[in-house]
Design an enzyme around this catalytic site. Structure first.
Site, PDB file in Angstrom:
ATOM      1  N   THR A 127       0.897  -1.258   0.015  1.00 43.60           N
ATOM      2  CA  THR A 127      -0.099   0.002   0.198  1.00 43.60           C
ATOM      3  C   THR A 127       0.771   1.253  -0.200  1.00 43.60           C
ATOM      4  OG1 THR A 127      -1.583   1.247   1.564  1.00 43.60           O
ATOM      5  CG2 THR A 127      -0.185  -0.416   2.485  1.00 43.60           C
ATOM      6  N   ASP A 128       0.427   2.344  -0.431  1.00 42.67           N
ATOM      7  CA  ASP A 128       1.128   3.771  -0.595  1.00 42.67           C
ATOM      8  C   ASP A 128       1.069   4.062   0.933  1.00 42.67           C
ATOM      9  OD1 ASP A 128      -1.601   4.498   0.093  1.00 42.67           O
ATOM     10  OD2 ASP A 128      -1.791   6.014  -1.754  1.00 42.67           O
ATOM     11  N   GLU A 129       0.457   3.510   1.953  1.00 43.84           N
ATOM     12  CA  GLU A 129       0.609   3.982   3.447  1.00 43.84           C
ATOM     13  C   GLU A 129       2.001   3.909   3.995  1.00 43.84           C
ATOM     14  OE1 GLU A 129      -3.248   3.578   5.453  1.00 43.84           O
ATOM     15  OE2 GLU A 129      -4.529   3.445   3.722  1.00 43.84           O
ATOM     16  N   TYR A 151      -1.579  -0.816  11.168  1.00 42.98           N
ATOM     17  CA  TYR A 151      -1.604  -1.272   9.902  1.00 42.98           C
ATOM     18  C   TYR A 151      -0.559  -0.985   8.820  1.00 42.98           C
ATOM     19  CZ  TYR A 151      -3.185  -1.496   5.112  1.00 42.98           C
ATOM     20  OH  TYR A 151      -3.413  -1.748   3.695  1.00 42.98           O
ATOM     21  N   LYS A 155       2.085  -3.563   7.314  1.00 49.14           N
ATOM     22  CA  LYS A 155       2.234  -3.664   5.782  1.00 49.14           C
ATOM     23  C   LYS A 155       3.679  -3.537   5.521  1.00 49.14           C
ATOM     24  CE  LYS A 155      -0.270  -4.510   2.892  1.00 49.14           C
ATOM     25  NZ  LYS A 155      -1.021  -5.857   2.480  1.00 49.14           N
TER      26      LYS A 155
HETATM   27  P1  NAD Z   1     -10.202  -6.837   2.370  1.00 43.47           P
HETATM   28  O1  NAD Z   1     -10.021  -6.674   3.769  1.00 43.47           O
HETATM   29  O2  NAD Z   1     -11.346  -6.639   1.501  1.00 43.47           O
HETATM   30  O3  NAD Z   1      -9.874  -8.318   2.043  1.00 43.47           O
HETATM   31  C1  NAD Z   1      -8.777  -8.993   2.792  1.00 43.47           C
HETATM   32  C2  NAD Z   1      -9.258 -10.673   2.611  1.00 43.47           C
HETATM   33  O4  NAD Z   1      -8.168 -11.214   3.183  1.00 43.47           O
HETATM   34  C3  NAD Z   1     -10.394 -10.878   3.188  1.00 43.47           C
HETATM   35  O5  NAD Z   1     -11.307 -11.770   2.244  1.00 43.47           O
HETATM   36  C4  NAD Z   1     -10.185 -11.951   4.494  1.00 43.47           C
HETATM   37  O6  NAD Z   1     -10.745 -12.752   4.775  1.00 43.47           O
HETATM   38  C5  NAD Z   1      -8.562 -12.344   3.914  1.00 43.47           C
HETATM   39  N1  NAD Z   1      -7.665 -12.762   5.193  1.00 43.47           N
HETATM   40  C6  NAD Z   1      -7.416 -12.133   6.320  1.00 43.47           C
HETATM   41  N2  NAD Z   1      -6.625 -12.732   7.029  1.00 43.47           N
HETATM   42  C7  NAD Z   1      -6.223 -13.875   6.423  1.00 43.47           C
HETATM   43  C8  NAD Z   1      -5.601 -14.800   6.555  1.00 43.47           C
HETATM   44  N3  NAD Z   1      -4.822 -14.896   7.817  1.00 43.47           N
HETATM   45  N4  NAD Z   1      -5.526 -16.179   5.894  1.00 43.47           N
HETATM   46  C9  NAD Z   1      -6.108 -16.086   4.379  1.00 43.47           C
HETATM   47  N5  NAD Z   1      -6.813 -15.047   4.436  1.00 43.47           N
HETATM   48  C10 NAD Z   1      -6.943 -13.925   4.900  1.00 43.47           C
HETATM   49  O7  NAD Z   1      -8.900  -6.049   1.927  1.00 43.47           O
HETATM   50  P2  NAD Z   1      -8.660  -5.247   0.352  1.00 43.47           P
HETATM   51  O8  NAD Z   1      -9.128  -3.771   0.483  1.00 43.47           O
HETATM   52  O9  NAD Z   1      -9.183  -6.204  -0.742  1.00 43.47           O
HETATM   53  O10 NAD Z   1      -7.132  -5.229   0.218  1.00 43.47           O
HETATM   54  C11 NAD Z   1      -6.301  -6.480  -0.181  1.00 43.47           C
HETATM   55  C12 NAD Z   1      -5.010  -6.275  -0.177  1.00 43.47           C
HETATM   56  O11 NAD Z   1      -4.552  -4.702  -1.000  1.00 43.47           O
HETATM   57  C13 NAD Z   1      -4.471  -5.980   1.200  1.00 43.47           C
HETATM   58  O12 NAD Z   1      -3.012  -6.606   1.453  1.00 43.47           O
HETATM   59  C14 NAD Z   1      -4.210  -4.458   1.387  1.00 43.47           C
HETATM   60  O13 NAD Z   1      -3.390  -4.141   2.260  1.00 43.47           O
HETATM   61  C15 NAD Z   1      -4.062  -3.954   0.134  1.00 43.47           C
HETATM   62  N6  NAD Z   1      -4.326  -2.658  -0.293  1.00 43.47           N
HETATM   63  C16 NAD Z   1      -5.496  -2.184  -0.235  1.00 43.47           C
HETATM   64  C17 NAD Z   1      -6.074  -1.136  -0.597  1.00 43.47           C
HETATM   65  C18 NAD Z   1      -7.338  -0.525  -0.499  1.00 43.47           C
HETATM   66  O14 NAD Z   1      -7.594   0.831  -0.554  1.00 43.47           O
HETATM   67  N7  NAD Z   1      -8.473  -1.295  -0.168  1.00 43.47           N
HETATM   68  C19 NAD Z   1      -4.839   0.041  -1.262  1.00 43.47           C
HETATM   69  C20 NAD Z   1      -3.671  -0.497  -1.428  1.00 43.47           C
HETATM   70  C21 NAD Z   1      -3.507  -1.691  -1.013  1.00 43.47           C
HETATM   71  P1  TYD Z   2      -9.997   4.408   4.531  1.00 44.04           P
HETATM   72  O1  TYD Z   2     -10.814   4.040   3.728  1.00 44.04           O
HETATM   73  O2  TYD Z   2      -9.926   3.986   6.067  1.00 44.04           O
HETATM   74  O3  TYD Z   2      -8.658   4.445   4.026  1.00 44.04           O
HETATM   75  P2  TYD Z   2      -7.073   4.786   4.496  1.00 44.04           P
HETATM   76  O4  TYD Z   2      -7.335   5.652   5.814  1.00 44.04           O
HETATM   77  O5  TYD Z   2      -6.443   3.622   4.503  1.00 44.04           O
HETATM   78  O6  TYD Z   2      -6.726   5.830   3.733  1.00 44.04           O
HETATM   79  O7  TYD Z   2     -10.113   6.140   5.173  1.00 44.04           O
HETATM   80  C1  TYD Z   2      -9.792   6.849   3.649  1.00 44.04           C
HETATM   81  C2  TYD Z   2      -9.886   8.376   4.255  1.00 44.04           C
HETATM   82  O8  TYD Z   2     -11.373   8.575   4.836  1.00 44.04           O
HETATM   83  C3  TYD Z   2      -8.968   8.682   5.520  1.00 44.04           C
HETATM   84  O9  TYD Z   2      -8.334   9.997   5.431  1.00 44.04           O
HETATM   85  C4  TYD Z   2      -9.823   8.485   6.686  1.00 44.04           C
HETATM   86  C5  TYD Z   2     -11.369   9.082   6.381  1.00 44.04           C
HETATM   87  N1  TYD Z   2     -12.527   8.645   6.935  1.00 44.04           N
HETATM   88  C6  TYD Z   2     -13.246   9.249   7.380  1.00 44.04           C
HETATM   89  O10 TYD Z   2     -13.342  10.814   7.403  1.00 44.04           O
HETATM   90  N2  TYD Z   2     -14.583   8.800   8.012  1.00 44.04           N
HETATM   91  C7  TYD Z   2     -14.647   7.272   8.276  1.00 44.04           C
HETATM   92  O11 TYD Z   2     -15.792   7.019   8.787  1.00 44.04           O
HETATM   93  C8  TYD Z   2     -13.895   6.484   7.560  1.00 44.04           C
HETATM   94  C9  TYD Z   2     -13.719   5.134   7.789  1.00 44.04           C
HETATM   95  C10 TYD Z   2     -12.298   7.177   6.728  1.00 44.04           C
END
Ligand code: NAD
Ligand code: TYD
Length: 345
Positions: A127-129, A151, A155
């Site tokens: 992630t970019d975080e 978190y 990562k």
């Molecule tokens: P999500 O929470 O929707 O999905 C995560 C999945 O992993 C779930 O289906 C969960 O059941 C499974 N999981 C959790 N622990 C597990 C374990 N121990 N063994 C097997 N499966 C397990 O998350 P997402 O948003 O789809 O993110 C997927 C990946 O992308 C993550 O690694 C996250 O860090 C990364 N990512 C997400 C975002 C975003 O904005 N959503 C951005 C950048 C990177």
């Molecule tokens: P989020 O989807 O939790 O992603 P991340 O914190 O990983 O970037 O949140 C996106 C942005 O929205 C972040 O700046 C936090 C803000 N946010 C709110 O303002 N209210 C909320 O209830 C949530 C869940 C997020």
């Protein structure tokens, strides 16, 4: 259509991006795709309903921390894409134990088994975080990692295990660093689906602090395409930013959602900020673009389609807003003060 990978193990394949990636690979002609998922609160078989009958698809219900299960699942796979993770910053602030277990130890277990079985390609989805707060400019892959939440720290730690496996054992792994992703099948705790589903239910939209924090939104299809390029053409040991190039302040995203739904901004409720909240993330993406990738979905269109999807798919999200969700909601939002005053609109 021929594809140069034949059988991909998609861990976290029942989550948001993972389930979209399974669909994406099957559409791209990958002959066999195995989703491997623990089905935590965030994992959902219903997100894979439309591929369950595909002859190339298989689902394994297991944990990436379990060595024997991982080894059994990996047999016959030539590639792994690791999405499995605990993913919500706010939950990591309440309790980070599972974040360390899955995001660090789980990554290590996967790498070990991939090494043992000689998997040809490994993508670790990060992630970019991991860059931490970026007040100005754009993060490059060579920038130092300065994670600031449990978190993002977990990562970043997972990434370190990947780099160690590449250097020590030659595991052919690449890292992708995606920006904030949105689209269909995203669990409603995350910002965009939370705001959409709350609005559809007529509930207040909790904006943290002044809402001026900035995220670089990418549609899940563009994110999947970027991961595929990293899978096929990435150089082991390298990281690749995948950013949408659509920076937006949170408050303006919420306003756009309300506008699409034709609802009043009175639903917006400023609440006390997330501790340690990163104000801004922004990515330079030349490195992945040089491999032939670019995002194609502009934010207004992607957001409109996403709102439309949630409007149509109450059958998917209503069951997720259950008692456990309400319990989490109370823990995360219950103690927050509602902010008043002109600076909070
Ligand atoms: P999500 O929470 O929707 O999905 C995560 C999945 O992993 C779930 O289906 C969960 O059941 C499974 N999981 C959790 N622990 C597990 C374990 N121990 N063994 C097997 N499966 C397990 O998350 P997402 O948003 O789809 O993110 C997927 C990946 O992308 C993550 O690694 C996250 O860090 C990364 N990512 C997400 C975002 C975003 O904005 N959503 C951005 C950048 C990177
Ligand atoms: P989020 O989807 O939790 O992603 P991340 O914190 O990983 O970037 O949140 C996106 C942005 O929205 C972040 O700046 C936090 C803000 N946010 C709110 O303002 N209210 C909320 O209830 C949530 C869940 C997020």
């Amino acid at each position: 259509m021929g594809h140069s990978v034949q059988h991909v193990l998609v861990t976290g394949g029942a989550g948001f991006i993972g389930s979209n990636f399974v669909r994406y690979l099957l559409r791209r002609g990958v002959p066999r795709v195995t989703a491997y998922d623990k089905l935590t609160y965030a994992g959902n078989r219903a997100s894979l309903a439309d591929v369950e009958d595909h002859p190339g698809f298989r689902f394994i219900h297991a944990d990436i921390c379990e060595r024997a299960d991982v080894a059994a699942a990996l047999r016959g796979c030539d590639a792994v894409v690791n999405f499995a993770a605990e993913t919500h910053v706010d939950r990591s602030l309440l309790d980070a134990d599972d974040f360390l277990r899955t995001n660090v130890v789980g990554t290590h277990v996967l790498l070990e088994q991939a090494r043992r079985l000689g998997v040809r390609r490994f993508v670790h989805v990060s992630t970019d975080e991991v860059y931490g707060d970026v007040p100005e400019g754009y993060s490059r892959e060579t920038d130092p990692l300065r994670p600031r939440s449990p978190y993002s720290a977990s990562k970043a730690a997972g990434e370190m295990m990947v780099l160690a496996a590449v250097a020590s054992y030659g595991v052919p792994a690449v890292i992708t660093r995606g920006s904030n992703t949105y689209g269909p099948y995203q669990y409603p705790e995350k910002f965009i689906p939370l705001m959409i589903t709350n609005a559809l239910e007529g509930r207040p939209l909790p904006v943290y602090g002044d809402g001026r924090q900035m995220r670089d939104w990418i549609h899940v299809e563009d994110h999947c395409a970027g991961i595929e390029v990293a899978l096929l053409r990435g150089v082991p040991g390298e990281a690749y930013n995948i950013g949408g190039g659509h920076p937006r302040e949170n408050l303006s995203v919420v306003r756009e959602i309300l506008q699409i739904l034709g609802l009043s901004e009175d639903l917006i409720q400023h609440v006390s900020d997330r501790p340690g909240h990163d104000r801004r993330y922004a990515l330079a993406t030349d490195k992945l673009r040089a491999l032939g990738w670019r995002p194609t979905i502009d934010f207004p269109r992607g957001l409109r389609e996403t709102v439309e999807w949630y409007r149509r798919r109450r059958d998917w999200w209503e069951p997720l807003r259950d008692a456990a969700f309400a319990e989490y909601y109370g823990r995360n939002y219950g103690g927050r003060a509602v902010l008043k005053g002109p600076e909070h609109g």
